[in-house]
Design an enzyme around this catalytic site. Sequence first.
Site, PDB file in Angstrom:
ATOM      1  N   GLY A 100       0.799  -1.217   0.000  1.00 44.06           N
ATOM      2  CA  GLY A 100       0.000   0.000   0.000  1.00 44.06           C
ATOM      3  C   GLY A 100       0.837   1.274   0.000  1.00 44.06           C
ATOM      4  N   THR A 101       1.891   1.293   0.790  1.00 41.64           N
ATOM      5  CA  THR A 101       2.713   2.513   0.886  1.00 41.64           C
ATOM      6  C   THR A 101       3.310   2.851  -0.474  1.00 41.64           C
ATOM      7  OG1 THR A 101       3.192   2.041   3.196  1.00 41.64           O
ATOM      8  CG2 THR A 101       4.692   3.547   2.076  1.00 41.64           C
ATOM      9  N   GLN A 154      -7.749  -0.585   2.903  1.00 45.89           N
ATOM     10  CA  GLN A 154      -8.607  -1.230   3.908  1.00 45.89           C
ATOM     11  C   GLN A 154      -9.888  -1.792   3.286  1.00 45.89           C
ATOM     12  OE1 GLN A 154      -8.020  -1.839   7.143  1.00 45.89           O
ATOM     13  NE2 GLN A 154      -6.045  -0.802   7.217  1.00 45.89           N
ATOM     14  N   SER A 208      -3.277  -3.441  -0.823  1.00 40.27           N
ATOM     15  CA  SER A 208      -2.160  -4.097  -0.139  1.00 40.27           C
ATOM     16  C   SER A 208      -2.565  -5.514   0.259  1.00 40.27           C
ATOM     17  CB  SER A 208      -1.810  -3.292   1.120  1.00 40.27           C
ATOM     18  OG  SER A 208      -0.832  -3.972   1.861  1.00 40.27           O
ATOM     19  N   HIS A 260      -1.410  -7.797   2.407  1.00 37.55           N
ATOM     20  CA  HIS A 260      -1.460  -8.324   3.782  1.00 37.55           C
ATOM     21  C   HIS A 260      -2.700  -7.891   4.564  1.00 37.55           C
ATOM     22  CE1 HIS A 260       0.045  -4.891   6.394  1.00 37.55           C
ATOM     23  NE2 HIS A 260       0.371  -4.433   5.207  1.00 37.55           N
ATOM     24  N   THR A 309      12.657  -7.115 -10.741  1.00 38.69           N
ATOM     25  CA  THR A 309      12.205  -8.506 -10.890  1.00 38.69           C
ATOM     26  C   THR A 309      10.976  -8.760 -10.011  1.00 38.69           C
ATOM     27  OG1 THR A 309      14.443  -9.166 -11.381  1.00 38.69           O
ATOM     28  CG2 THR A 309      12.947 -10.921 -10.681  1.00 38.69           C
ATOM     29  N   CYS A 336       0.888   2.581  12.721  1.00 38.03           N
ATOM     30  CA  CYS A 336       1.962   3.577  12.736  1.00 38.03           C
ATOM     31  C   CYS A 336       1.832   4.515  13.927  1.00 38.03           C
ATOM     32  CB  CYS A 336       1.925   4.405  11.463  1.00 38.03           C
ATOM     33  SG  CYS A 336       1.768   3.380  10.025  1.00 38.03           S
TER      34      CYS A 336
HETATM   35  N1  PLP Z   1      -3.143   2.937   3.427  1.00 41.99           N
HETATM   36  C1  PLP Z   1      -3.963   2.511   4.402  1.00 41.99           C
HETATM   37  C2  PLP Z   1      -5.358   3.031   4.484  1.00 41.99           C
HETATM   38  C3  PLP Z   1      -3.501   1.574   5.348  1.00 41.99           C
HETATM   39  O1  PLP Z   1      -4.313   1.158   6.323  1.00 41.99           O
HETATM   40  C4  PLP Z   1      -2.153   1.101   5.241  1.00 41.99           C
HETATM   41  C5  PLP Z   1      -1.629   0.177   6.257  1.00 41.99           C
HETATM   42  O2  PLP Z   1      -2.039   0.162   7.390  1.00 41.99           O
HETATM   43  C6  PLP Z   1      -1.359   1.571   4.175  1.00 41.99           C
HETATM   44  C7  PLP Z   1      -1.886   2.482   3.296  1.00 41.99           C
HETATM   45  C8  PLP Z   1       0.034   1.060   3.994  1.00 41.99           C
HETATM   46  O3  PLP Z   1       0.007  -0.240   3.455  1.00 41.99           O
HETATM   47  P1  PLP Z   1       1.283  -1.212   3.554  1.00 41.99           P
HETATM   48  O4  PLP Z   1       1.365  -1.676   4.969  1.00 41.99           O
HETATM   49  O5  PLP Z   1       0.987  -2.321   2.603  1.00 41.99           O
HETATM   50  O6  PLP Z   1       2.467  -0.423   3.123  1.00 41.99           O
END
Ligand code: PLP
Length: 375
Positions: free
Chosen positions: A72-73, A177, A197, A199, A235, A322
């Site tokens: 996600g990040t 989410q 994302s 996970h 890759t 976080c």
């Molecule tokens: N965006 C949202 C809304 C999230 O809840 C999160 C993770 O908690 C992220 C982005 C970041 O995702 P990742 O942990 O896969 O980098």
Amino acid sequence: MSAVIYADNAATTALDGDAFEAMKPFLTSEYGNASQPYSFSRSAKKALKGARETVALCINASPEEIFFTSGGTESDNWAIKGSCVHGDVRATMTSRIEHHAILNACAAIERFGFPVAYLPVDGKGILSPDVLDSSLKNAKLVSVMMANNEIGTLEPVADLARVAHDHGALFHTDAVQAVGHVPVDVKSLSVDMLSASGHKFNAPKGVGFLFVKKGTPLLPFSDGGAQEFGLRAGTENVASIVGMAVALQKNCARMESAKRRLLNMEREFLSVLTSAKVDYLRNGASDHIPGNINVSFRGANGEMLLHRLDLKGICVSTGSACDSVNDKLSHVIQEISVPKDYARGTIRISLAATNDEGDAVKIAQALVEILSRKN
Ligand code: PLP
């Protein structure tokens, strides 16, 4: 020691067993590089293609619109930074309750001279399309999350995207989410980009994707080889991508039944608190991610609740993964104006299909017991 009750599924989820099985060959015997032309790499290449088709189908996209990322990040950073073309000073607009992957990517582009506007939400965490409409002037990109990671509120993404398009701006949504938990159809939402994302929906950590609608202008995330249609060199993580596709397909297939079970668990949890006359506020909108219960207890301390629950083998969170390392009120709780005497006592319980009503009741009973102690 009795088994842990894991109720922090918005932070991460357990890896699905079938996803793990599907990954195994690509971590052992089928280790060929998917970019190589010889027959030994054929199964990796085929698996990558199949995974892209599966993921695309789950969100009603075309396979060429799916770009695999590390999560996600990365997807969020790519959408925000990749929309900043040298010399284009039109603004990026976002909400004040985004995840830090968006907020800090926005702060980074501001440091490079690209303007960003942060829009307020209402007390339920909803960004009104009217607020966006009246604020939108000369913007190139609007980015608003589909579901908030702390309070679970679902944003009116289709309406927000329409407003953005009416003003000539592109629309991105952080659906980290949402994907795998609520229906996501990129065509009916009319979004230009969407982050996900793995996970968060029972796939391994460190894999995700960015949906980019055909024709959307976006700078490459990385330069190098021709992977991901030449826009994200490097890759491919074949095993994780394969696992992600299996997990997503399974989650989408059981979404409706999971929703019913999760809403039941929410009711059970809240009824224990109400019967015990606990003074609490539930945060977020009625239209929310099933299983997300964000509650503020009057006069309590969220950190203390988290640690006391931990001693009882129960995992919850004070907000986003976080923010729980910083001892300050989360930006989301501040933004939705939770009353002062409740705000510090906020925790997020995020239940999943791996939980049951018994878990929901045990967590609520543990909270009642902790809150009734005077020390
Ligand atoms: N965006 C949202 C809304 C999230 O809840 C999160 C993770 O908690 C992220 C982005 C970041 O995702 P990742 O942990 O896969 O980098």
